[in-house]
Design a protein around this motif. Structure first.
Motif, PDB file in Angstrom:
ATOM      1  N   GLN A   1      -6.897  43.172-115.101  1.00 48.17           N
ATOM      2  CA  GLN A   1      -7.086  42.407-116.327  1.00 48.17           C
ATOM      3  C   GLN A   1      -8.569  42.272-116.655  1.00 48.17           C
ATOM      4  N   PHE A   2      -9.414  42.216-115.626  1.00 43.82           N
ATOM      5  CA  PHE A   2     -10.858  42.167-115.822  1.00 43.82           C
ATOM      6  C   PHE A   2     -11.311  43.374-116.646  1.00 43.82           C
ATOM      7  N   ARG A   3     -10.781  44.545-116.326  1.00 45.94           N
ATOM      8  CA  ARG A   3     -11.198  45.737-117.077  1.00 45.94           C
ATOM      9  C   ARG A   3     -10.650  45.719-118.499  1.00 45.94           C
ATOM     10  N   VAL A   4      -9.423  45.254-118.662  1.00 46.13           N
ATOM     11  CA  VAL A   4      -8.849  45.178-120.018  1.00 46.13           C
ATOM     12  C   VAL A   4      -9.712  44.285-120.910  1.00 46.13           C
ATOM     13  N   ILE A   5     -10.068  43.106-120.411  1.00 42.96           N
ATOM     14  CA  ILE A   5     -10.870  42.179-121.205  1.00 42.96           C
ATOM     15  C   ILE A   5     -12.269  42.730-121.441  1.00 42.96           C
ATOM     16  N   SER A   6     -12.823  43.410-120.455  1.00 43.85           N
ATOM     17  CA  SER A   6     -14.149  44.004-120.621  1.00 43.85           C
ATOM     18  C   SER A   6     -14.143  45.009-121.757  1.00 43.85           C
ATOM     19  N   ARG A   7     -13.110  45.810-121.847  1.00 45.90           N
ATOM     20  CA  ARG A   7     -13.036  46.812-122.919  1.00 45.90           C
ATOM     21  C   ARG A   7     -12.890  46.154-124.287  1.00 45.90           C
ATOM     22  N   ILE A   8     -12.113  45.055-124.355  1.00 50.33           N
ATOM     23  CA  ILE A   8     -12.006  44.332-125.625  1.00 50.33           C
ATOM     24  C   ILE A   8     -13.369  43.802-126.038  1.00 50.33           C
ATOM     25  N   ALA A   9     -14.105  43.226-125.088  1.00 51.74           N
ATOM     26  CA  ALA A   9     -15.431  42.685-125.391  1.00 51.74           C
ATOM     27  C   ALA A   9     -16.388  43.788-125.838  1.00 51.74           C
ATOM     28  N   VAL A  10     -16.338  44.942-125.174  1.00 50.92           N
ATOM     29  CA  VAL A  10     -17.199  46.065-125.574  1.00 50.92           C
ATOM     30  C   VAL A  10     -16.865  46.502-126.992  1.00 50.92           C
ATOM     31  N   GLY A  11     -15.567  46.600-127.309  1.00 55.30           N
ATOM     32  CA  GLY A  11     -15.175  46.989-128.667  1.00 55.30           C
ATOM     33  C   GLY A  11     -15.657  46.001-129.706  1.00 55.30           C
ATOM     34  N   ALA A  12     -15.582  44.697-129.392  1.00 51.05           N
ATOM     35  CA  ALA A  12     -16.062  43.679-130.330  1.00 51.05           C
ATOM     36  C   ALA A  12     -17.563  43.807-130.545  1.00 51.05           C
ATOM     37  N   CYS A  13     -18.309  44.056-129.480  1.00 55.34           N
ATOM     38  CA  CYS A  13     -19.774  44.176-129.603  1.00 55.34           C
ATOM     39  C   CYS A  13     -20.171  45.421-130.376  1.00 55.34           C
ATOM     40  N   GLN A  14     -19.422  46.478-130.207  1.00 48.58           N
ATOM     41  CA  GLN A  14     -19.715  47.692-130.969  1.00 48.58           C
ATOM     42  C   GLN A  14     -19.512  47.460-132.463  1.00 48.58           C
ATOM     43  N   GLN A  15     -18.479  46.683-132.824  1.00 50.84           N
ATOM     44  CA  GLN A  15     -18.282  46.326-134.228  1.00 50.84           C
ATOM     45  C   GLN A  15     -19.371  45.387-134.714  1.00 50.84           C
ATOM     46  N   LEU A  16     -19.834  44.548-133.827  1.00 50.32           N
ATOM     47  CA  LEU A  16     -20.832  43.545-134.187  1.00 50.32           C
ATOM     48  C   LEU A  16     -22.218  44.132-134.343  1.00 50.32           C
ATOM     49  N   GLY A  17     -22.544  45.149-133.545  1.00 53.22           N
ATOM     50  CA  GLY A  17     -23.878  45.752-133.610  1.00 53.22           C
ATOM     51  C   GLY A  17     -24.929  44.950-132.882  1.00 53.22           C
ATOM     52  N   ASP A  18     -24.531  44.104-131.926  1.00 53.05           N
ATOM     53  CA  ASP A  18     -25.475  43.300-131.153  1.00 53.05           C
ATOM     54  C   ASP A  18     -25.774  44.049-129.855  1.00 53.05           C
ATOM     55  N   ARG A  19     -26.977  44.666-129.764  1.00 56.16           N
ATOM     56  CA  ARG A  19     -27.319  45.505-128.617  1.00 56.16           C
ATOM     57  C   ARG A  19     -27.344  44.692-127.318  1.00 56.16           C
ATOM     58  N   GLU A  20     -27.892  43.488-127.390  1.00 54.09           N
ATOM     59  CA  GLU A  20     -28.004  42.686-126.181  1.00 54.09           C
ATOM     60  C   GLU A  20     -26.626  42.311-125.643  1.00 54.09           C
ATOM     61  N   LEU A  21     -25.767  41.857-126.551  1.00 55.05           N
ATOM     62  CA  LEU A  21     -24.423  41.471-126.124  1.00 55.05           C
ATOM     63  C   LEU A  21     -23.607  42.689-125.703  1.00 55.05           C
TER      64      LEU A  21
END
Length: 1018
Positions: free
Chosen positions: A715-735
């Motif tokens: 589940q850790f990996r599933v949530i990590s991928r969701i967070a990465v996808g959200a950040c890619q949409q957001l365009g926040d390099r640091e996050l």
């Protein structure tokens, strides 16, 4: 008695008098009981001594229809004040669940004594001891000082007072009747006339006065009394006097011997003389009325609830009508239970068993008016139409008079509210009223309520078998169990499904299960003829006001199985108190369930209905946004408590931030995470779908801390991928860099080391040159991954750079983790002194920060380093400290490593008593809860334990398992250790060629990784 009697010890006790104005006494001292509101609260409790009075009823008693917004809080203040005014008040008024209870002895309340004297009088009459009964009844009458609180107690107390007044009048009528039959007459005229003036329409009382006048030699006055009551009845009720009073008038007019003064000579005479008025009793030639519906032949379950109703129905009379209420959600089987119980109790109520459908929640029908119901009830017990008054008040009076002389069972089904029910209740103690309704009527005093829940899985299966037939259910046992689950324990749904299957013999159970599996059409499938789960739920929904319906629809958006008041407040956009009121109202309407205090939830079918009644004006997007914001803030706070020293990320809370539950202690925060885990996963997905990308990334980061603690790596990996996808949409390099690094950690835990290195390197490349914190984190993860692959030089370089950056930005928590990782690499390589130094520094930092779980890890590697140097005692001391900190529910794989090492150290030191126990517990724990990395490590450690116990077969099995797991992952150091163990086991088993082959493979790997000779001996 005004003052309180002394206790057995001679000390005065507290006593209250409520049959009139309220009085409180402590010995000879009268108590000051406080404000009028406090007095109303106290009287409401005293009206039901020994019973829990819920908070809503106390609120209604204190303020009638206009309680303040803080009513619940004000009631608690009133109780606190009363406890200070009453000696030993905390033991007199006790808190009981969602309300309070007055606890008093038999001589501490006049109402207690009134009930006891009345009971003793009934027993004396039954035994033929009329004079004794008179004494008991006189004691009852002496206690009566007037209406409760002198009639100034408000609606709730006035209603209870009216019921008590009926009991008082019944006692008075029986008292005067007994006195008359014992030869008294003239001395009764004055008291009787006072009561008649106060209650001019009571024909029985008027008859007693006429008889007393006649026997006192005042025949003319007796006849005048009849003329007065006839004129009054015609004027007030539009009816003539009843048959019994008319016969008495005619007997007095004729000087009939039957009204002459006489004293009964036998028990039989007394029974005849004391018989109630003839027109109030059923004719001996006519059967008692029974209008109960048919009883279900396949009635199933509800044993505890049925037993409680039967117990109440068969209990000795207690001075007032027994009232049992059954509430529950629509379709839960309330009516079936009540009807079944009524049939079982019918013989105990020989004067009639009456059923009325009040239509409080009936499709397409208006709830019945009490006046119309009373007309039907009066006709059912034999009162002719021409004697039934036209208005509600007079019909109520007549019904109470008639029912007071009978043993009746009254089943009032499908009630809307207490106002509909109250006029229908008989007042006699020999009667039983069973009520059913979807809402618990807390303002119906004296009622005992049973909440009907859902059928258990076993009872659901039994009902399906009884209604569908054993042949069909045994032919498809799995589908039958699934069908019961889809119906959610709701009897209506179960009966509808079996009706459909009976009417469609070619359908299999599995076919219907497949149809019901689609949640969007499930409610449509659960209908048969006029019965429909959706229609049943719609009636409860439509009975609510507009605000409650909006709240019901919005709460359907909550993704958790448990809804607390804080998340509900965020979703509804209200404060916590208003949210709690809303949840309680829905709970009362049985549109929500409550499995523990403070937590609410939907039945699956009710949630489906809530999602189906959405309206265009509902601000669903805003509600979900508020809920996402609430959970993000709550997880921030929970993580700060559970993981002290972690680097903060995101904006500080706004001034109008939602109110949070108590999360200030680690166990509170962890329990909250455990409870809300399901909701958090769903909310994260919802936030990502609604383009709340930054919130999704931050919420995901917080959730990863919890998942890491619980060892939920997939589940850790599933949530990590969701967070990465959200950040890619957001365009926040640091996050994005932070989220990518977390994904790399997930790859590490799951053994995808090369994917982890690629992901961590991507995060490092994204980090700005001056973002030392992010760069340090990326270097840590790269070092961890290279170490797992046996690239010790690269690992040392990355970790050393990361530690330097952590120190520059003053991030001690991250520095401690990096030091542990560097200690791991150095210990693997055989540089034990360096490994011990880094692990000791990490332990120091973790203790200073209060990082319990990270301290376990640093102590473990410190112990390993000490083992490498041969300092077994220091290793055991470190592991003992680690064991004290361990909790098998937190990072169970790490706990398994500690247990395996503890077994090894104890064995080396000669303490072999519990070596196997700890070793096997480590294997059990890591097999059930650990990942492949930890399973390989623990199998190798325990394999060494069995080698030293001269059990090479078991050792070979474990090392082979470790080799398989580590090889699949590319976990080179554990592969080498597994080969080394396999060589030792083969040698012990006499398999020299295999031992030589395994040893050569291990040495080649050790050489490639640069492991020292010392490191190869661990």
């Amino acid at each position: 008695m005004d003052s309180a009697p002394p206790s057995a010890s001679g000390r005065p006790v507290v006593r209250f008098n409520i049959l009139g104005s309220l009085e409180g006494w402590h010995g000879e001292h009268r108590l000051r009981l406080g404000s009028p509101t406090q007095e109303r609260v106290l009287v409401t409790l005293l009206l039901e001594p020994g019973r829990m009075v819920p908070l809503p009823r106390l609120v209604a008693a204190a303020w009638d229809e206009a309680p303040p917004q803080t009513a619940g809080h004000q009631i608690r203040k009133c109780v606190a004040a009363l406890r200070t005014h009453i000696p030993d008040g905390a033991s007199v008024i006790v808190t009981d669940g969602a309300g309070y209870r007055a606890m008093l002895g038999e001589h501490q309340l006049d109402l207690h004594e009134f009930t006891q004297w009345a009971r003793q009088a009934r027993q004396a009459v039954a035994a033929g001891r009329a004079a004794e009964a008179v004494g008991h009844l006189r004691a009852c009458l002496d206690l009566w000082r007037g209406p409760v609180m002198a009639g100034a107690g408000g609606t709730v107390i006035t209603a209870a007072s009216a019921a008590l007044e009926e009991r008082h009048m019944a006692v008075a009528e029986q008292y005067f009747e007994l006195q008359l039959e014992l030869g008294q007459s003239a001395e009764l005229v004055g008291p009787l006339r006072e009561l008649v003036i106060a209650h001019p329409l009571r024909e029985t009382l008027r008859g007693r006065l006429m008889l007393a006048l006649y026997r006192a030699g005042r025949q003319a006055e007796a006849l005048e009394e009849f003329g007065r009551v006839r004129a009054l009845l015609v004027e007030e009720l539009g009816i003539d006097p009843g048959a019994e009073l008319t016969r008495l008038y005619e007997a007095i007019l004729r000087d009939s011997p039957e009204v002459a003064p006489r004293v009964p000579q036998s028990v039989a005479d007394r029974a005849a003389l004391l018989a109630p008025a003839a027109y109030l009793q059923p004719s001996a030639s006519e059967p008692a009325p029974c209008t109960l519906p048919y009883d279900l032949p396949d009635f199933t379950g509800r044993e505890a609830e049925l037993a409680r109703i039967l117990e109440a129905g068969r209990a000795p009379a207690g001075g007032s009508t027994r009232i049992v209420g059954v509430d529950g959600m629509g379709g839960s089987g309330k009516s079936a239970l009540a009807v079944h119980a009524a049939h079982l109790l019918a013989a105990d109520y020989p004067d009639g068993q009456l059923f009325v459908d009040l239509r409080g929640f009936s499709p397409g029908e208006k709830a019945q008016e009490p006046s119309a119901v009373l007309h039907s009830l009066l006709r059912a017990v034999g009162i002719p139409d021409d004697r039934i008054p036209d208005d509600l008040e007079r019909r109520t009076t007549l019904w109470r008079t008639v029912s007071a002389q009978r043993r009746l069972l009254l089943l009032l089904d499908n009630a809307a509210d207490a106002a509909q029910v109250r006029p229908l209740l008989p007042t006699a103690e020999d009667c039983l009223a069973i009520l059913t309704g979807r809402v618990r009527m807390l303002d119906l005093d004296g009622a005992e309520w049973l909440s009907l829940g859902l059928l258990s899985p076993d009872d659901s299966a039994t009902l399906l078998t009884r209604t569908l037939g054993a042949d069909r259910t045994t032919a498809e046992p799995e589908a039958t169990a699934r069908l019961a689950g889809l119906c959610g324990g709701l009897p209506l749904a179960l009966r509808i499904t079996t009706a459909r299957l009976r009417n469609r013999p070619r359908w299999t159970v599995q076919y219907l299960v497949d149809r019901l599996a689609d949640e969007t059409r499930r409610l449509r499938e659960l209908s048969a003829g006029e019965r429909s789960v959706e229609a049943t739920l719609r009636l409860s929904y439509q009975a609510m006001d507009a605000d409650q319906r909006i709240a019901f629809r919005l709460l359907g958006l909550h993704p958790g199985s448990a809804i607390d008041v804080h998340s509900a407040a965020a979703l509804l956009g209200t404060d916590v108190h208003d949210a709690e009121d809303t949840l309680e109202n829905l709970l009362d309407a049985h549109l929500l369930e409550q499995h523990e205090a403070g937590l609410y939830g939907f039945h699956d079918l009710v949630r489906t209905y809530a999602m189906s009644v959405r309206e265009a004006e509902d601000d669903e997007e805003g509600a979900v946004g508020r809920l996402v914001g609430y959970y993000t803030l709550a997880t921030d706070v929970a993580c700060e408590v559970l993981f002290p020293g972690r680097e903060p990320f995101g904006d500080p809370p706004a001034d109008d931030a939602p109110e949070l539950p108590r999360l200030g202690v680690g166990e509170q925060a962890l329990r909250w995470f455990d409870r809300e885990y399901e909701a958090l996963l769903a909310i994260l997905s919802r936030a990502s779908a609604q383009d709340l990308h930054r919130t999704a990334a931050l919420l995901g980061r917080n959730l990863l801390f919890y998942l890491n603690l619980r060892g939920q790596n997939e589940q850790f990996r599933v949530i990590s991928r969701i967070a990465v996808g959200a950040c890619q949409q957001l365009g926040d390099r640091e996050l994005l860099g932070l989220s990518l690094t977390n994904l790399a950690i997930a790859h590490w835990w799951l053994g995808d080391f090369q994917d982890g290195i690629t992901t961590a390197q991507e995060a490092l490349d994204l980090a700005d040159a001056d973002d030392r914190s992010t760069r340090a984190f990326c270097l840590d993860v790269l070092g961890l991954l290279h170490g797992a692959l046996g690239h010790f030089d690269e690992a040392r370089t990355h970790l050393s750079q990361g530690i330097r950056l952590h120190r520059e930005v003053r991030a001690p928590r991250d520095e401690a983790q990096a030091l542990v990782n560097l200690s791991t690499v150095q210990t693997w390589a055989g540089h034990y002194a360096e490994g011990a130094r880094h692990a000791a520094r990490a332990t120091e930092l973790n203790r200073r920060l209060g990082e319990r779980n990270n301290e376990i890890s640093s102590l473990t590697w410190l112990a390993l380093a000490h083992l490498g140097t041969g300092d077994d005692e220091r290793a055991r001391a470190c592991l003992a400290q680690a064991l004290e900190l361990c909790d098998e529910s937190r990072k169970p794989g790490n706990v398994a490593v500690v247990l395996a090492l503890w077994a090894q150290v104890c064995q080396r030191l000669g303490d072999v008593r519990s070596v196997v126990e700890h070793a096997e517990r480590a294997l059990d724990l890591v097999t059930a809860e650990g990942n492949a990395l930890r399973q390989a490590t623990v199998a190798n450690l325990v394999g060494l334990v069995y080698l030293r116990r001269a059990a090479p077969d078991r050792a070979m099995e474990l090392h082979c398992r470790a080799h398989e797991l580590a090889s699949r992952l590319g976990y080179r150091f554990e592969v080498a250790r597994a080969l080394h163990g396999m060589a030792e086991a083969a040698q012990a088993l006499g398999e020299a060629p295999a031992a030589r082959r395994h040893r050569q493979a291990a040495e080649a790997l050790y050489d490639a990784m640069g492991v020292t000779e010392a490191g190869r001996r661990l």
